[in-house]
Design a protein around this motif. Structure first.
Motif, mmCIF file in Angstrom:
data_model
loop_
_atom_site.group_PDB
_atom_site.id
_atom_site.type_symbol
_atom_site.label_atom_id
_atom_site.label_comp_id
_atom_site.label_asym_id
_atom_site.label_seq_id
_atom_site.Cartn_x
_atom_site.Cartn_y
_atom_site.Cartn_z
ATOM 1 N N ASN A 89 32.459 -7.581 -8.027
ATOM 2 C CA ASN A 89 31.000 -7.527 -7.983
ATOM 3 C C ASN A 89 30.515 -6.882 -6.695
ATOM 4 O OD1 ASN A 89 30.503 -9.049 -10.457
ATOM 5 N ND2 ASN A 89 31.401 -10.751 -9.334
ATOM 6 N N THR A 90 29.362 -6.260 -6.754
ATOM 7 C CA THR A 90 28.764 -5.670 -5.558
ATOM 8 C C THR A 90 28.481 -6.782 -4.550
ATOM 9 O OG1 THR A 90 27.737 -3.947 -6.881
ATOM 10 C CG2 THR A 90 26.818 -4.322 -4.698
ATOM 11 N N ALA A 91 28.854 -6.557 -3.311
ATOM 12 C CA ALA A 91 28.657 -7.547 -2.251
ATOM 13 C C ALA A 91 27.276 -7.331 -1.629
ATOM 14 C CB ALA A 91 29.764 -7.439 -1.214
ATOM 15 N N HIS A 92 26.256 -7.824 -2.294
ATOM 16 C CA HIS A 92 24.883 -7.616 -1.833
ATOM 17 C C HIS A 92 24.649 -8.211 -0.448
ATOM 18 C CE1 HIS A 92 23.610 -5.884 -5.602
ATOM 19 N NE2 HIS A 92 24.143 -6.906 -6.265
ATOM 20 N N GLU A 93 25.228 -9.390 -0.179
ATOM 21 C CA GLU A 93 25.029 -10.043 1.120
ATOM 22 C C GLU A 93 25.610 -9.193 2.248
ATOM 23 O OE1 GLU A 93 23.772 -13.055 3.757
ATOM 24 O OE2 GLU A 93 23.245 -12.607 1.690
ATOM 25 N N ILE A 94 26.805 -8.661 2.053
ATOM 26 C CA ILE A 94 27.428 -7.810 3.076
ATOM 27 C C ILE A 94 26.598 -6.541 3.268
ATOM 28 C CG2 ILE A 94 29.421 -6.336 3.571
ATOM 29 C CD1 ILE A 94 30.124 -9.131 4.128
ATOM 30 N N ARG A 95 26.171 -5.939 2.163
ATOM 31 C CA ARG A 95 25.356 -4.722 2.272
ATOM 32 C C ARG A 95 24.079 -4.984 3.052
ATOM 33 N NH1 ARG A 95 26.158 -0.503 -2.213
ATOM 34 N NH2 ARG A 95 28.253 -0.978 -2.923
ATOM 35 N N ARG A 96 23.433 -6.121 2.789
ATOM 36 C CA ARG A 96 22.203 -6.469 3.498
ATOM 37 C C ARG A 96 22.490 -6.662 4.987
ATOM 38 N NH1 ARG A 96 19.816 -10.877 5.211
ATOM 39 N NH2 ARG A 96 21.270 -12.321 4.272
#
Length: 103
Positions: A89-96
């Motif tokens: 899954n896309t790591a939205h937290e890391i990207r943010r």
């Protein structure tokens, strides 16, 4: 001989994962806000800063390319050796966090 190498590699990966966890959660003076800000910014496989980070169901983070390349050769996660079931899954937290860090 290959079985011995596999076991040694599993042990190395396990120790490596534990080392990273110790650095993130160990030491005096760490408070909860610092722990949250200290999310990993490097891929377990290539050891470089994330490029298109993904997260696994067991909460390990990798570059998308690294995870898919490893998955094409081995259907188990790189760090914990659990079956992937093809779930990345896309790591939205890391990207943010990466965007905030760059500011």
């Amino acid at each position: 001989m290959e079985k011995e190498w596999d076991e040694a590699e599993k042990s190395r990966k396990r120790n490596l994962a534990m080392e990273v966890g110790d650095r993130d959660h160990g030491g005096a003076g760490n408070d909860d806000d610092d722990d949250e800000d200290m999310l990993l910014f490097a891929c377990f496989i290539c050891r470089n800063p994330f490029v298109d980070p993904i997260v696994t169901k067991c909460k390990h983070y990798f570059c998308e390319h690294c995870a898919l390349k490893h998955h094409s050769r081995n259907k188990k996660y790189y760090v914990c050796n659990q079956p992937t079931l093809g779930i990345f899954n896309t790591a939205h937290e890391i990207r943010r966090k990466m965007v905030e860090y760059r500011k």
